[in-house]
Design a protein around this motif. Structure first.
Motif, PDB file in Angstrom:
ATOM      1  N   LEU A   1     -52.536  -0.116  24.854  1.00  0.00           N
ATOM      2  CA  LEU A   1     -53.883  -0.002  24.291  1.00  0.00           C
ATOM      3  C   LEU A   1     -53.858  -0.100  22.769  1.00  0.00           C
ATOM      4  CD1 LEU A   1     -55.430   2.766  26.558  1.00  0.00           C
ATOM      5  CD2 LEU A   1     -55.926   0.320  26.574  1.00  0.00           C
ATOM      6  N   ARG A   2     -52.856   0.522  22.142  1.00  0.00           N
ATOM      7  CA  ARG A   2     -52.734   0.437  20.682  1.00  0.00           C
ATOM      8  C   ARG A   2     -52.508  -0.997  20.235  1.00  0.00           C
ATOM      9  NH1 ARG A   2     -48.475   4.405  20.404  1.00  0.00           N
ATOM     10  NH2 ARG A   2     -49.537   6.041  21.492  1.00  0.00           N
ATOM     11  N   GLU A   3     -51.649  -1.715  20.947  1.00  0.00           N
ATOM     12  CA  GLU A   3     -51.391  -3.120  20.603  1.00  0.00           C
ATOM     13  C   GLU A   3     -52.644  -3.969  20.778  1.00  0.00           C
ATOM     14  OE1 GLU A   3     -48.809  -4.743  19.173  1.00  0.00           O
ATOM     15  OE2 GLU A   3     -48.118  -2.696  18.834  1.00  0.00           O
ATOM     16  N   ARG A   4     -53.370  -3.733  21.850  1.00  0.00           N
ATOM     17  CA  ARG A   4     -54.607  -4.478  22.087  1.00  0.00           C
ATOM     18  C   ARG A   4     -55.639  -4.161  21.009  1.00  0.00           C
ATOM     19  NH1 ARG A   4     -56.034  -3.587  28.229  1.00  0.00           N
ATOM     20  NH2 ARG A   4     -57.859  -4.805  27.627  1.00  0.00           N
ATOM     21  N   TRP A   5     -55.728  -2.897  20.613  1.00  0.00           N
ATOM     22  CA  TRP A   5     -56.670  -2.507  19.558  1.00  0.00           C
ATOM     23  C   TRP A   5     -56.273  -3.144  18.226  1.00  0.00           C
ATOM     24  CZ3 TRP A   5     -61.353  -1.048  18.821  1.00  0.00           C
ATOM     25  CH2 TRP A   5     -61.748  -0.590  17.577  1.00  0.00           C
ATOM     26  N   LYS A   6     -54.976  -3.159  17.937  1.00  0.00           N
ATOM     27  CA  LYS A   6     -54.473  -3.759  16.702  1.00  0.00           C
ATOM     28  C   LYS A   6     -54.805  -5.256  16.661  1.00  0.00           C
ATOM     29  CE  LYS A   6     -50.152  -4.282  14.161  1.00  0.00           C
ATOM     30  NZ  LYS A   6     -48.714  -4.005  14.167  1.00  0.00           N
TER      31      LYS A   6
END
Length: 74
Positions: free
Chosen positions: A8-13
């Motif tokens: 999720l963090r990678e997708r948000w980034k």
């Protein structure tokens, strides 16, 4: 099965970068890293502008600095 917090963090980034890049392009400010990579790949004999020079170049182009047509924003 849910996505991991790392995913999720990678997708948000990735999403945030796309939004920021889009906003910069809307105001005439391209991505310096893309510019520098392009210059190094297609013009290996040329030194890319510094980030500051690139920013100033894009600002001047946006507001018609040096344009003989006399374009002004305001």
């Amino acid at each position: 099965m849910g996505a991991s917090s790392q995913d999720l963090r990678e997708r948000w980034k990735t999403f945030s970068k796309c939004v920021c890049d889009g906003a910069r392009l809307m105001v005439g400010q391209g991505d310096y890293q893309v510019y520098a990579a392009h210059i190094r790949k297609t013009h290996p004999d040329q030194e890319p502008m510094t980030e500051r020079e690139f920013f100033r170049n894009r600002e001047n182009a946006r507001f018609g600095v040096g344009n003989r047509n006399g374009f002004r924003c305001c």
